[in-house]
Enzyme design. Structure first.
Site, PDB file in Angstrom:
ATOM      1  CG  ASN A   1       0.280  -8.380  -7.555  1.00 26.67           C
ATOM      2  OD1 ASN A   1       0.962  -8.938  -6.706  1.00 26.67           O
ATOM      3  ND2 ASN A   1      -0.963  -7.979  -7.316  1.00 26.67           N
ATOM      4  CD  GLU A   2      -3.059 -11.054  -5.951  1.00 28.85           C
ATOM      5  OE1 GLU A   2      -4.201 -10.574  -6.173  1.00 28.85           O
ATOM      6  OE2 GLU A   2      -2.650 -11.314  -4.812  1.00 28.85           O
TER       7      GLU A   2
ATOM      8  CD1 TRP B   1      -1.186  -7.592   2.591  1.00 25.43           C
ATOM      9  CD2 TRP B   1       0.257  -7.335   0.907  1.00 25.43           C
ATOM     10  NE1 TRP B   1      -1.569  -6.473   1.883  1.00 25.43           N
ATOM     11  CE2 TRP B   1      -0.685  -6.293   0.852  1.00 25.43           C
ATOM     12  CE3 TRP B   1       1.276  -7.381  -0.046  1.00 25.43           C
ATOM     13  CZ2 TRP B   1      -0.657  -5.305  -0.150  1.00 25.43           C
ATOM     14  CZ3 TRP B   1       1.315  -6.404  -1.029  1.00 25.43           C
ATOM     15  CH2 TRP B   1       0.347  -5.379  -1.073  1.00 25.43           C
TER      16      TRP B   1
ATOM     17  CG  ASN C   1      -2.158  -0.863   1.006  1.00 22.77           C
ATOM     18  OD1 ASN C   1      -2.167  -1.716   0.135  1.00 22.77           O
ATOM     19  ND2 ASN C   1      -3.177  -0.669   1.830  1.00 22.77           N
TER      20      ASN C   1
ATOM     21  CG  HIS D   1       1.264  -4.622  -6.839  1.00 22.73           C
ATOM     22  ND1 HIS D   1       1.949  -5.723  -6.371  1.00 22.73           N
ATOM     23  CD2 HIS D   1       0.154  -4.519  -6.063  1.00 22.73           C
ATOM     24  CE1 HIS D   1       1.287  -6.257  -5.368  1.00 22.73           C
ATOM     25  NE2 HIS D   1       0.183  -5.550  -5.169  1.00 22.73           N
TER      26      HIS D   1
ATOM     27  CD  GLU E   1       0.237  -9.776  -2.407  1.00 22.10           C
ATOM     28  OE1 GLU E   1      -0.936  -9.994  -1.999  1.00 22.10           O
ATOM     29  OE2 GLU E   1       0.506  -8.936  -3.271  1.00 22.10           O
TER      30      GLU E   1
END
Length: 406
Positions: free
Chosen positions: A200-201, A379, A76, A154, A336
């Site tokens: 990232n995902e 994470w 974040n 990300h 994560e």
């Protein structure tokens, strides 16, 4: 985490939890990615390629993984979208002192989720030079602390993550190439302690989407390698479909090609069971889990005991990754993992049992990943370690993580 709303919800909820390409028996190399059918709308940013330089780059991906005990996500922050500022989601700027504090707290690696698209010109994909310099500065903090550090693209507004589709494949490969040419050139001089992750995902659920994702991975690898210097030997990380263990086991049957031998890793994330780690309200299809793990079930609030996804599931899921990758010479990172803190909704004995469950979860995921050869990266969005005062905010979770990492 990939969406801003998910990340911000975890700012409250997760207050403490967040390749050896070509090896014998490894997943078959994917066919070479053909040149995009259309001319790229972006300039060629590989304007100063260098001869390959192996100085400081002796470690293979496997040797690197063996050095990584437990990593911390500084979440974040650098990936915050919407305001063109690493402080936009409420966290302070990353400081040299904080990175040193993270190391002193027991972490020997850092994962830096980064946003790039909002800092790039829409027409040319040129990334703002000040932003590139800022990422380089933070990487230098990590290297100066003798930490390994991962830099990724990300969620980044979802341009790649949410568009692993045939209709977006050509356009996204052009952007993937342009971004990584610039990122890799800017960070080329760091030694093997710096790793790059191409996504990232990435949201992938089908074999067709998996083929598109493989093209994104191949573009990433080719773009980095072509910049030369130490990047010719750098360890690179490619993500499984949705970084989901089961989807990765089912769909990631091919492997990218690479001019470097033994310098690729795979990445998955672990938030199983979501009812415990991230779910925020009971649903018609199932309840939240407040209590997790052997000996941690409630006798008075049985409706919120975990009914699946406990210790045996961790072993089973990570075992799939060991069989698919690690046993074939390809290291795997758990990029994560974590479990939300429900201290705002539970009290008394229920809260105490929940906190015991969270600690058990964090220890088990850390311990079991390391036992099977996976590298855990916890994470955190500012609930574990205070980034302003450099103090521990959640000592039980930190102790559980470090106990699991022994």
């Amino acid at each position: 985490m990939k969406r801003r709303e998910a990340a911000l919800s975890l700012l409250v909820g997760l207050v403490g939890c967040g390749g050896a390409g070509g090896s014998t028996g490894a997943p078959a190399p994917a066919p070479a990615t053909p040149a995009p059918a259309a001319t790229s709308p972006y300039p060629d940013y590989n304007t100063s390629p260098r001869a390959a330089d192996a100085t400081g780059m002796a470690d293979t991906a496997t040797q690197t993984a063996q050095k990584l005990r437990i990593g911390l996500n500084i979440g974040n922050t650098l990936e915050a979208t919407g305001g063109k500022s690493e402080t936009y989601w409420g966290n302070p700027r990353i400081t040299r002192d904080f990175v040193q504090f993270a190391k002193a707290s027991g972490f020997n690696a850092i994962r830096l989720p980064v946003s790039w698209n909002q800092y790039a010109d829409a027409a040319t994909a040129k990334i703002d030079s000040a932003w590139l310099a800022r990422i380089q500065e933070v990487v230098q903090y990590c290297i100066d602390a003798d930490l390994h550090v991962i830099v990724n693209i990300h969620w980044d507004g979802g341009w790649l993550e949410e568009n692993v589709t045939v209709d977006k494949q050509v356009a996204n490969n052009h952007k993937q190439k342009a971004f990584w040419q610039q990122i890799a050139t800017q960070l080329r001089d760091f030694d093997s302690r710096l790793l790059f992750a191409g996504a990232n995902e990435p949201n992938v659920k089908t074999a067709e989407q998996m083929a598109v994702l493989m093209s994104y991975h191949q573009t990433f690898i080719d773009a980095v390698r072509a910049t030369g210097g130490r990047n010719a030997h750098r360890t690179l990380i490619v993500q499984g479909p949705s970084t989901d263990v089961e989807l990765t086991s089912q769909l990631m049957t091919a492997w990218p090609t690479d001019t470097a031998s033994g310098r690729l890793m795979a990445e998955i994330h672990y938030y199983t069971p979501w009812n415990f780690t991230g779910m925020t309200k009971d649903e018609s299809w199932g309840n939240q889990f407040f209590y997790w793990g052997q000996g941690n079930h409630s006798t008075t609030d049985t409706a919120h005991n975990s009914t699946w996804g406990e210790e045996s599931a961790v072993d089973q899921m990570f075992g799939l990754m060991k069989t698919r990758f690690i046993d074939k010479g390809i290291p795997v990172i758990v990029g994560e993992y974590g479990a939300q803190d429900r201290s705002k909704t539970l009290t008394g004995d229920a809260l105490a049992l929940h906190q015991k469950s969270r600690a058990a979860y964090c220890k088990a995921v850390t311990q079991r990943s390391r036992a099977l050869g996976l590298v855990p990266f916890y994470w955190d969005v500012g609930g574990l370690l205070d980034r302003s005062s450099n103090r521990v905010l959640d000592a039980p979770i930190l102790a559980a993580l470090m106990d699991g990492a022994r």
